[in-house]
Design a protein around this motif. Sequence first.
Motif, PDB file in Angstrom:
ATOM      1  N   TRP A 135      -8.077   4.997  -3.824  1.00  0.00           N
ATOM      2  CA  TRP A 135      -7.007   6.137  -3.716  1.00  0.00           C
ATOM      3  C   TRP A 135      -6.273   6.045  -2.124  1.00  0.00           C
ATOM      4  O   TRP A 135      -5.108   6.000  -1.709  1.00  0.00           O
ATOM      5  N   ARG A 136      -7.160   5.806  -0.997  1.00  0.00           N
ATOM      6  CA  ARG A 136      -6.299   5.763   0.375  1.00  0.00           C
ATOM      7  C   ARG A 136      -5.620   4.537   0.923  1.00  0.00           C
ATOM      8  O   ARG A 136      -4.833   4.773   1.014  1.00  0.00           O
ATOM      9  N   GLU A 137      -6.063   3.139   0.219  1.00  0.00           N
ATOM     10  CA  GLU A 137      -5.316   2.200   0.264  1.00  0.00           C
ATOM     11  C   GLU A 137      -3.938   2.430  -0.806  1.00  0.00           C
ATOM     12  O   GLU A 137      -2.731   1.877  -0.074  1.00  0.00           O
ATOM     13  N   VAL A 138      -4.052   2.848  -1.642  1.00  0.00           N
ATOM     14  CA  VAL A 138      -2.788   3.243  -2.496  1.00  0.00           C
ATOM     15  C   VAL A 138      -2.171   4.331  -1.854  1.00  0.00           C
ATOM     16  O   VAL A 138      -0.615   4.259  -1.528  1.00  0.00           O
ATOM     17  N   MET A 139      -2.245   5.263  -1.425  1.00  0.00           N
ATOM     18  CA  MET A 139      -1.103   6.168  -0.382  1.00  0.00           C
ATOM     19  C   MET A 139      -1.139   5.597   1.185  1.00  0.00           C
ATOM     20  O   MET A 139      -0.205   5.972   0.674  1.00  0.00           O
ATOM     21  N   ALA A 140      -1.880   5.015   1.359  1.00  0.00           N
ATOM     22  CA  ALA A 140      -1.354   3.747   2.522  1.00  0.00           C
ATOM     23  C   ALA A 140       0.264   2.949   2.087  1.00  0.00           C
ATOM     24  O   ALA A 140       1.154   3.070   3.093  1.00  0.00           O
ATOM     25  N   GLY A 141      -0.473   2.842   1.097  1.00  0.00           N
ATOM     26  CA  GLY A 141       1.031   2.445   0.372  1.00  0.00           C
ATOM     27  C   GLY A 141       2.554   2.825   0.666  1.00  0.00           C
ATOM     28  O   GLY A 141       3.263   1.994   0.657  1.00  0.00           O
ATOM     29  N   LEU A 142       1.969   4.156  -0.200  1.00  0.00           N
ATOM     30  CA  LEU A 142       2.967   4.321  -0.436  1.00  0.00           C
ATOM     31  C   LEU A 142       3.594   5.136   1.039  1.00  0.00           C
ATOM     32  O   LEU A 142       4.857   5.028   0.949  1.00  0.00           O
ATOM     33  N   ALA A 143       2.658   5.410   2.060  1.00  0.00           N
ATOM     34  CA  ALA A 143       3.101   6.018   3.086  1.00  0.00           C
ATOM     35  C   ALA A 143       3.900   4.657   3.808  1.00  0.00           C
ATOM     36  O   ALA A 143       5.300   5.250   4.171  1.00  0.00           O
ATOM     37  N   GLU A 144       3.420   3.792   3.234  1.00  0.00           N
ATOM     38  CA  GLU A 144       4.473   2.792   4.141  1.00  0.00           C
ATOM     39  C   GLU A 144       5.318   2.113   3.980  1.00  0.00           C
ATOM     40  O   GLU A 144       6.894   1.639   4.858  1.00  0.00           O
ATOM     41  N   GLN A 145       6.331   2.835   2.828  1.00  0.00           N
ATOM     42  CA  GLN A 145       6.825   2.853   1.993  1.00  0.00           C
ATOM     43  C   GLN A 145       8.859   3.847   3.147  1.00  0.00           C
ATOM     44  O   GLN A 145       9.891   2.904   2.289  1.00  0.00           O
ATOM     45  N   VAL A 146       8.437   4.518   3.324  1.00  0.00           N
ATOM     46  CA  VAL A 146       9.368   5.551   4.400  1.00  0.00           C
ATOM     47  C   VAL A 146       9.552   4.491   5.305  1.00  0.00           C
ATOM     48  O   VAL A 146       9.291   3.916   6.283  1.00  0.00           O
TER      49      VAL A 146
END
Length: 147
Positions: A136-147
């Motif tokens: 979950w942390r990896e998915v959320m980090a991946g999403l956060a990097e898109q900003v």
Amino acid sequence: MLDVNSPEREAELFAAIELFFYAFRAFTAKPDAILAERGLARLHHRILYFVARRPGQRVSDLLATLGVSKQALHGPLKQLVELGLVQVAADASDGRARCLSLSAAGAELEARLSQTQRELMAGIFAAQGRAAEQAWREVMAGLAEQV
């Protein structure tokens, strides 16, 4: 190139989007109810949260963290200051800059809001296990990097 147009993959991605929506709704429900009791909204919580994590930060730093305009921040921040939840002081190194911190009442409210979310996350992580938490942390980090 990722295949997002096959019918099967498209259905999976729409299902993931819906899960994200419902999860976020569950994540914010209790804090939103607490805020509503005071006539406050989600942006007020985000301000309180990030001021609590970085006391003494400049308003400009908070703007960058939240990714909102000065106009969007002005009203809610002013309201929090007027309610005595956030304190504003001149920056020691630049008197034009304003630094933010929480009052005792602001810290108490922020702790109450965040406690509901910490408890929710802790329960889900405990039920799903460490591997699921890490994924979950990896998915959320991946999403956060898109900003």
